[in-house]
Motif scaffolding. Structure first.
Motif, PDB file in Angstrom:
ATOM      1  N   TYR A 234     -51.113   0.424  -0.095  1.00  0.00           N
ATOM      2  CA  TYR A 234     -50.621   1.810  -0.031  1.00  0.00           C
ATOM      3  C   TYR A 234     -50.553   2.206   1.433  1.00  0.00           C
ATOM      4  N   LEU A 235     -49.383   2.639   1.886  1.00  0.00           N
ATOM      5  CA  LEU A 235     -49.182   3.007   3.278  1.00  0.00           C
ATOM      6  C   LEU A 235     -49.012   4.506   3.397  1.00  0.00           C
ATOM      7  N   LYS A 236     -49.915   5.138   4.119  1.00  0.00           N
ATOM      8  CA  LYS A 236     -49.783   6.565   4.375  1.00  0.00           C
ATOM      9  C   LYS A 236     -48.740   6.789   5.467  1.00  0.00           C
ATOM     10  N   GLU A 237     -48.090   7.927   5.394  1.00  0.00           N
ATOM     11  CA  GLU A 237     -47.195   8.290   6.479  1.00  0.00           C
ATOM     12  C   GLU A 237     -48.014   8.785   7.654  1.00  0.00           C
ATOM     13  N   LYS A 238     -47.550   8.490   8.863  1.00  0.00           N
ATOM     14  CA  LYS A 238     -48.268   8.913  10.058  1.00  0.00           C
ATOM     15  C   LYS A 238     -48.138  10.418  10.231  1.00  0.00           C
ATOM     16  N   GLY A 239     -49.278  11.056  10.533  1.00  0.00           N
ATOM     17  CA  GLY A 239     -49.257  12.497  10.707  1.00  0.00           C
ATOM     18  C   GLY A 239     -49.162  13.228   9.393  1.00  0.00           C
ATOM     19  N   SER A 240     -49.020  14.517   9.440  1.00  0.00           N
ATOM     20  CA  SER A 240     -48.982  15.327   8.225  1.00  0.00           C
ATOM     21  C   SER A 240     -47.635  15.986   8.005  1.00  0.00           C
ATOM     22  N   SER A 241     -46.631  15.608   8.805  1.00  0.00           N
ATOM     23  CA  SER A 241     -45.333  16.279   8.694  1.00  0.00           C
ATOM     24  C   SER A 241     -44.285  15.406   8.022  1.00  0.00           C
ATOM     25  N   GLY A 242     -44.706  14.270   7.456  1.00  0.00           N
ATOM     26  CA  GLY A 242     -43.756  13.384   6.795  1.00  0.00           C
ATOM     27  C   GLY A 242     -43.152  14.009   5.554  1.00  0.00           C
ATOM     28  N   GLN A 243     -41.985  13.492   5.177  1.00  0.00           N
ATOM     29  CA  GLN A 243     -41.284  14.037   4.023  1.00  0.00           C
ATOM     30  C   GLN A 243     -41.921  13.633   2.700  1.00  0.00           C
ATOM     31  N   GLY A 244     -42.626  12.501   2.691  1.00  0.00           N
ATOM     32  CA  GLY A 244     -43.227  12.045   1.441  1.00  0.00           C
ATOM     33  C   GLY A 244     -42.152  11.674   0.427  1.00  0.00           C
ATOM     34  N   VAL A 245     -42.517  11.692  -0.842  1.00  0.00           N
ATOM     35  CA  VAL A 245     -41.548  11.473  -1.911  1.00  0.00           C
ATOM     36  C   VAL A 245     -41.688  12.583  -2.923  1.00  0.00           C
ATOM     37  N   LYS A 246     -40.698  12.724  -3.759  1.00  0.00           N
ATOM     38  CA  LYS A 246     -40.718  13.753  -4.777  1.00  0.00           C
ATOM     39  C   LYS A 246     -40.931  13.137  -6.140  1.00  0.00           C
ATOM     40  N   ASP A 247     -41.633  13.876  -7.005  1.00  0.00           N
ATOM     41  CA  ASP A 247     -41.814  13.391  -8.360  1.00  0.00           C
ATOM     42  C   ASP A 247     -40.582  13.731  -9.191  1.00  0.00           C
ATOM     43  N   SER A 248     -40.661  13.440 -10.491  1.00  0.00           N
ATOM     44  CA  SER A 248     -39.482  13.610 -11.345  1.00  0.00           C
ATOM     45  C   SER A 248     -39.046  15.065 -11.498  1.00  0.00           C
ATOM     46  N   SER A 249     -39.936  15.991 -11.183  1.00  0.00           N
ATOM     47  CA  SER A 249     -39.565  17.407 -11.286  1.00  0.00           C
ATOM     48  C   SER A 249     -39.101  17.966  -9.946  1.00  0.00           C
ATOM     49  N   GLY A 250     -39.101  17.136  -8.895  1.00  0.00           N
ATOM     50  CA  GLY A 250     -38.688  17.601  -7.584  1.00  0.00           C
ATOM     51  C   GLY A 250     -39.820  18.132  -6.740  1.00  0.00           C
ATOM     52  N   LYS A 251     -41.046  18.111  -7.268  1.00  0.00           N
ATOM     53  CA  LYS A 251     -42.188  18.613  -6.523  1.00  0.00           C
ATOM     54  C   LYS A 251     -42.551  17.663  -5.393  1.00  0.00           C
ATOM     55  N   GLN A 252     -42.831  18.211  -4.208  1.00  0.00           N
ATOM     56  CA  GLN A 252     -43.159  17.384  -3.058  1.00  0.00           C
ATOM     57  C   GLN A 252     -44.556  16.785  -3.215  1.00  0.00           C
ATOM     58  N   SER A 253     -44.682  15.482  -2.999  1.00  0.00           N
ATOM     59  CA  SER A 253     -45.986  14.833  -3.051  1.00  0.00           C
ATOM     60  C   SER A 253     -46.595  14.815  -1.662  1.00  0.00           C
ATOM     61  N   ARG A 254     -47.838  14.382  -1.576  1.00  0.00           N
ATOM     62  CA  ARG A 254     -48.576  14.446  -0.332  1.00  0.00           C
ATOM     63  C   ARG A 254     -48.735  13.057   0.292  1.00  0.00           C
ATOM     64  N   LYS A 255     -47.985  12.811   1.384  1.00  0.00           N
ATOM     65  CA  LYS A 255     -48.148  11.607   2.189  1.00  0.00           C
ATOM     66  C   LYS A 255     -48.123  10.311   1.390  1.00  0.00           C
ATOM     67  N   LEU A 256     -47.219  10.214   0.451  1.00  0.00           N
ATOM     68  CA  LEU A 256     -47.106   8.975  -0.302  1.00  0.00           C
ATOM     69  C   LEU A 256     -45.925   8.175   0.223  1.00  0.00           C
ATOM     70  N   ASN A 257     -46.207   7.053   0.851  1.00  0.00           N
ATOM     71  CA  ASN A 257     -45.162   6.177   1.355  1.00  0.00           C
ATOM     72  C   ASN A 257     -44.787   5.188   0.265  1.00  0.00           C
ATOM     73  N   PRO A 258     -43.517   5.092  -0.102  1.00  0.00           N
ATOM     74  CA  PRO A 258     -43.146   4.250  -1.227  1.00  0.00           C
ATOM     75  C   PRO A 258     -43.144   2.755  -0.943  1.00  0.00           C
ATOM     76  N   GLN A 259     -43.439   2.352   0.290  1.00  0.00           N
ATOM     77  CA  GLN A 259     -43.467   0.921   0.583  1.00  0.00           C
ATOM     78  C   GLN A 259     -44.722   0.282  -0.009  1.00  0.00           C
TER      79      GLN A 259
END
Length: 312
Positions: free
Chosen positions: A282-307
């Motif tokens: 699991y790779l975190k995004e650097k810093g706290s300003s990353g875009q992250g990914v969205k769940d199926s409802s469009g809600k923003q997730s917290r620092k989840l890198n999909p790689q």
């Protein structure tokens, strides 16, 4: 004459199933990792395999004292590196020291119907009793029974063949309630907190949920043995993403079972019918300003890198 493999290369080939002549795993189920050690139960060979990456050695445990294992399932390790292993047919949890020396057991046929998943905190041992439809809790120090929670049913806090369990850093218990096709979350006293999931074949649904774990950001991972995937959810049960598909290649799976995430957010999957363990990161995004990914409802997730990377 061919070059002799190093211990590390041989071990990695064994874990990832790259060398079919080794035949170390037959049906790996439970997996745990701590302090550069990887622990794998195998219901096919009826053994626990311990791979020590630091000391470059491996240990195989097939019995407790003079009693052979019949169906080793769950495995967990405490801060002293004592090993806790459940045997669903012997109906006990066996405890070994870090070198595999048998110490004692906990439980009996009077207390368990079919013990499977295990988890531990500083003071307690939590054991999933699949056929008992409950979670039994014991004192780690004395081995005495403390309490149990759950009963057969479909209501909140009920279970229908639960299988696996994970404790997060906050002490919350995450349990796969397999035949209710959901995850249930409790505090360490067995008080119900929340649940998510339903039966189906769509994204975020469950068909045969097995292993469960939580990463350092609180994202919840669930292996599904029939979908051959690991789905990742946020704390509210919203689907973030999934990885894996049916097959034998890198990142593909066949009836995945146990799942564990260590302190470095490495994700260990017991890829049961591919006779191997796969390790992802699991790779975190650097810093706290990353875009992250969205769940199926469009809600923003917290620092989840999909790689998700397979380590070799």
């Amino acid at each position: 004459m061919g070059m002799k493999k190093s211990w590390f290369k041989k071990t990695m080939d064994t874990l990832f199933g790259k060398d079919e002549t080794l035949q170390t795993f037959l049906r790996p189920y439970g997996v745990y990792a701590h302090n550069e050690r990887i622990y794998v139960t195998d219901t096919g060979t009826r053994k626990l395999h311990v791979f020590d990456l630091r000391e470059k050695k491996d240990i195989t445990i097939g019995k407790a004292g003079k009693e052979d294992f019949l169906s080793p399932i769950g495995v967990a390790v405490d801060k002293n590196e004592d090993i806790y292993l459940s045997d669903s047919l012997l109906k006990r949890v066996f405890i070994f020291d870090r070198d595999g020396k048998y110490r004692r057991d906990i439980g009996s046929a009077d207390l368990f119907m079919r013990p499977t998943g295990v988890a531990i905190d500083d003071e307690r041992l939590y054991v999933v009793d699949t056929h008992g439809h409950k979670i039994s809790v014991f004192s780690k120090k004395e081995g005495s029974f403390l309490f149990s929670f759950g009963k057969n049913g479909s209501g909140r806090g009920d279970f229908n063949y639960p299988t696996n369990i994970f404790i997060d850093k906050e002490g919350l218990l995450y349990i796969t309630d397999s035949m209710n096709f959901r995850v249930q979350i409790f505090d360490n006293h067995g008080h119900f907190i929340s649940t998510f999931g339903k039966h189906g074949n769509g994204s975020g649904d469950f068909s045969k949920p097995r292993g469960i774990a939580v990463d350092s950001d609180g994202n919840i991972y669930v292996a599904d043995a029939l979908f051959d995937t690991v789905q990742i959810f946020d704390k509210d049960g919203g689907l973030l993403l999934a990885f894996g598909r049916t097959g034998r290649g890198a990142g593909q799976m066949s009836l995945p079972a146990g799942l564990y995430i260590d302190e470095q957010d490495k994700i260990y999957v017991a890829d049961s019918y591919n006779n191997r363990v796969q390790i992802f990161q699991y790779l975190k995004e650097k810093g706290s300003s990353g875009q992250g990914v969205k769940d199926s409802s469009g809600k923003q997730s917290r620092k989840l890198n999909p790689q998700i990377l397979i380590e070799r």
